[in-house]
Design a protein around this motif. Sequence first.
Motif, PDB file in Angstrom:
ATOM      1  N   GLY A 168       7.995  -2.190   3.534  1.00 35.08           N
ATOM      2  CA  GLY A 168       7.657  -1.658   2.217  1.00 35.08           C
ATOM      3  C   GLY A 168       8.223  -0.274   1.985  1.00 35.08           C
ATOM      4  N   THR A 169       8.137   0.599   2.991  1.00 36.33           N
ATOM      5  CA  THR A 169       8.658   1.956   2.843  1.00 36.33           C
ATOM      6  C   THR A 169      10.153   1.944   2.563  1.00 36.33           C
ATOM      7  OG1 THR A 169       6.980   2.813   4.352  1.00 36.33           O
ATOM      8  CG2 THR A 169       8.901   4.192   3.975  1.00 36.33           C
ATOM      9  N   LEU A 190       2.607   6.727  -0.667  1.00 37.55           N
ATOM     10  CA  LEU A 190       3.822   7.530  -0.595  1.00 37.55           C
ATOM     11  C   LEU A 190       4.178   8.159  -1.936  1.00 37.55           C
ATOM     12  CD1 LEU A 190       6.176   8.433   1.207  1.00 37.55           C
ATOM     13  CD2 LEU A 190       7.390   6.364   0.522  1.00 37.55           C
ATOM     14  N   PHE A 191       4.376   7.318  -2.948  1.00 35.65           N
ATOM     15  CA  PHE A 191       4.891   7.823  -4.221  1.00 35.65           C
ATOM     16  C   PHE A 191       3.824   8.516  -5.057  1.00 35.65           C
ATOM     17  CE2 PHE A 191       7.874   4.596  -2.869  1.00 35.65           C
ATOM     18  CZ  PHE A 191       9.077   5.264  -3.024  1.00 35.65           C
ATOM     19  N   LEU A 192       2.580   8.088  -4.934  1.00 30.37           N
ATOM     20  CA  LEU A 192       1.532   8.774  -5.677  1.00 30.37           C
ATOM     21  C   LEU A 192       1.276  10.163  -5.087  1.00 30.37           C
ATOM     22  CD1 LEU A 192      -0.280   8.487  -8.081  1.00 30.37           C
ATOM     23  CD2 LEU A 192      -2.030   7.475  -6.615  1.00 30.37           C
ATOM     24  N   MET A 223       0.815  -1.219   0.000  1.00 25.56           N
ATOM     25  CA  MET A 223       0.000   0.000   0.000  1.00 25.56           C
ATOM     26  C   MET A 223       0.844   1.263   0.000  1.00 25.56           C
ATOM     27  SD  MET A 223      -3.467  -0.418   2.253  1.00 25.56           S
ATOM     28  CE  MET A 223      -2.629  -0.890   3.760  1.00 25.56           C
ATOM     29  N   PHE A 224       2.048   1.186   0.563  1.00 19.81           N
ATOM     30  CA  PHE A 224       2.878   2.383   0.603  1.00 19.81           C
ATOM     31  C   PHE A 224       3.318   2.799  -0.796  1.00 19.81           C
ATOM     32  CE2 PHE A 224       2.898   1.724   5.086  1.00 19.81           C
ATOM     33  CZ  PHE A 224       3.164   2.969   5.626  1.00 19.81           C
ATOM     34  N   GLY A 225       3.298   1.859  -1.726  1.00 22.88           N
ATOM     35  CA  GLY A 225       3.573   2.224  -3.107  1.00 22.88           C
ATOM     36  C   GLY A 225       2.529   3.165  -3.666  1.00 22.88           C
ATOM     37  N   VAL A 226       1.299   3.054  -3.140  1.00 25.32           N
ATOM     38  CA  VAL A 226       0.231   3.944  -3.560  1.00 25.32           C
ATOM     39  C   VAL A 226       0.328   5.273  -2.813  1.00 25.32           C
ATOM     40  CG1 VAL A 226      -2.252   4.193  -3.830  1.00 25.32           C
ATOM     41  CG2 VAL A 226      -1.231   1.918  -3.913  1.00 25.32           C
TER      42      VAL A 226
END
Length: 502
Positions: free
Chosen positions: A428-429, A303-305, A298-301
């Motif tokens: 993940g982060t 944080l980076f988004l 979920m951190f891919g969504v």
Amino acid sequence: MPQKSLTDSAPESATARTTPPAASPKRWWILAVVALAQLMVVLDATIVNIALPSAQADLHFSDGDRQWIVTAYALAFASLLLLGGRTADLFGRKPAFLVGIVGFAAASALGGAANGFGMLVAARALQGVFGALLAPAALSLLNTTFTDVRERARAFSVYGAIAGAGGAVGLLLGGILTDALDWRWTLYVNVVIAVAAFAGGWLLLSNRRDATTAKLDVPGTILVAGGLFSVVYGFSNAETHDWGSPLTWGFLIAGAVLLAAFAWWQTRAAHPLLPLRILLDRNRGASFLAVLISGAGMFGVFLFLTYYLQLHLGFSPTKTGVAFLPMVGALMVMAQLGTTVLLPRLGPKTVVPLGFAVATAGMAWLTGIGVGSSYASAVLPQLVVIGVGLGLVMPSAMQLATGGVAAEDAGVASATVNAMQQVGGSVGTALLNTLAASAATDYLAGKDPSSKLVQAQATLESYTTAFWWSAGFFAAGALITLVLHRRGVPQQDAEAAPVVHM
């Protein structure tokens, strides 16, 4: 003697099997109180992030110090979760819940009034301490309040939706409070929520200690707290140091050794902190892993988004939070549908891997963003798809991870769910930040770094790399849960419903 899985063991008596406990008439109000408490804890994982630039300018701390505002909370929360869960089992869920709320609110008020970096970090650490008591108490209250299978599914659809979407709501609320008021209100808002949650808990809950014959496993507590602290700290250091730093690999190795020692000790302890019977059931073990992987991906969504929307599309903090609302809506709708309709009919072996597969497709689709992309075509549909996938995974996994657990183990089982989500987020982060930075560096090799277009493309390369890896996490989750989950509809909720004490 080998321990049996809870779902494989026979009920102690015919009465226990045929006479379900009476449902509490206050159960839906209790759900509202528990949901408020969970929202407060989950919000805090992201609501402060948006306010960090303002807090940094106000309190005059460095970029290197900035990470500790986030890390201090994560370290205290993750390392003390199992202790908090067992405390609720031993001393009662109502006092654990109420003390957790009061302590969390007081720490939030302290952080909002911070006059320097040290005071703010201390307040965030205290939030983590009391959050580690509050979060498992809240989930175990939910687990022991709802005993009817259908009602329990509805309750967990609400709880799972909050757990999955709370991060995005935190971004929205953090942006609104920072823009309209001041960064300090991202902490003060917890006091407002806590007042309502405390009043509801005081009036609605009654106390009972289910683990009356157990004692606190002190060696196990020390081992698991040290192990989780080392793992989270090691991965946090990977963001500011390289993977070759002793502060990274040294703490990761120490954490692995301590957690291995903890697992060994749990097979020997007279009153284990985390009884292995909780972990050895296949559906429950698969669900713990599903929560871990969801937290990492979920951190891919989030944080980076968030970076993409603000830095490339020029969104304000408030508009960035609003941009995540379609994902939140899709997640909540699918949480209800997944836990109340699909899971009882198809079983976890179909529903959870399907959710991961849908989330994988959404993340892979999101890698198509570009410098000139628009939110409506390159972000919005993808967010909805990801929300649909996570809505199938998170509530179902949380329901299965705590279902069928004896009342005296409800707190520590709930704490394990929270620990999996927190550790998954930390892992993940760290991994995604490192991989994204490497991708940007590789892209710039042999190119003109002074060119704004090249810099923008390098940044986009880092985002899309993170999205691809998040898609990989979700794909691995689909495969793992497909292999581990049992076929058919689980019967544990019907046959081993936890006793309600309200």
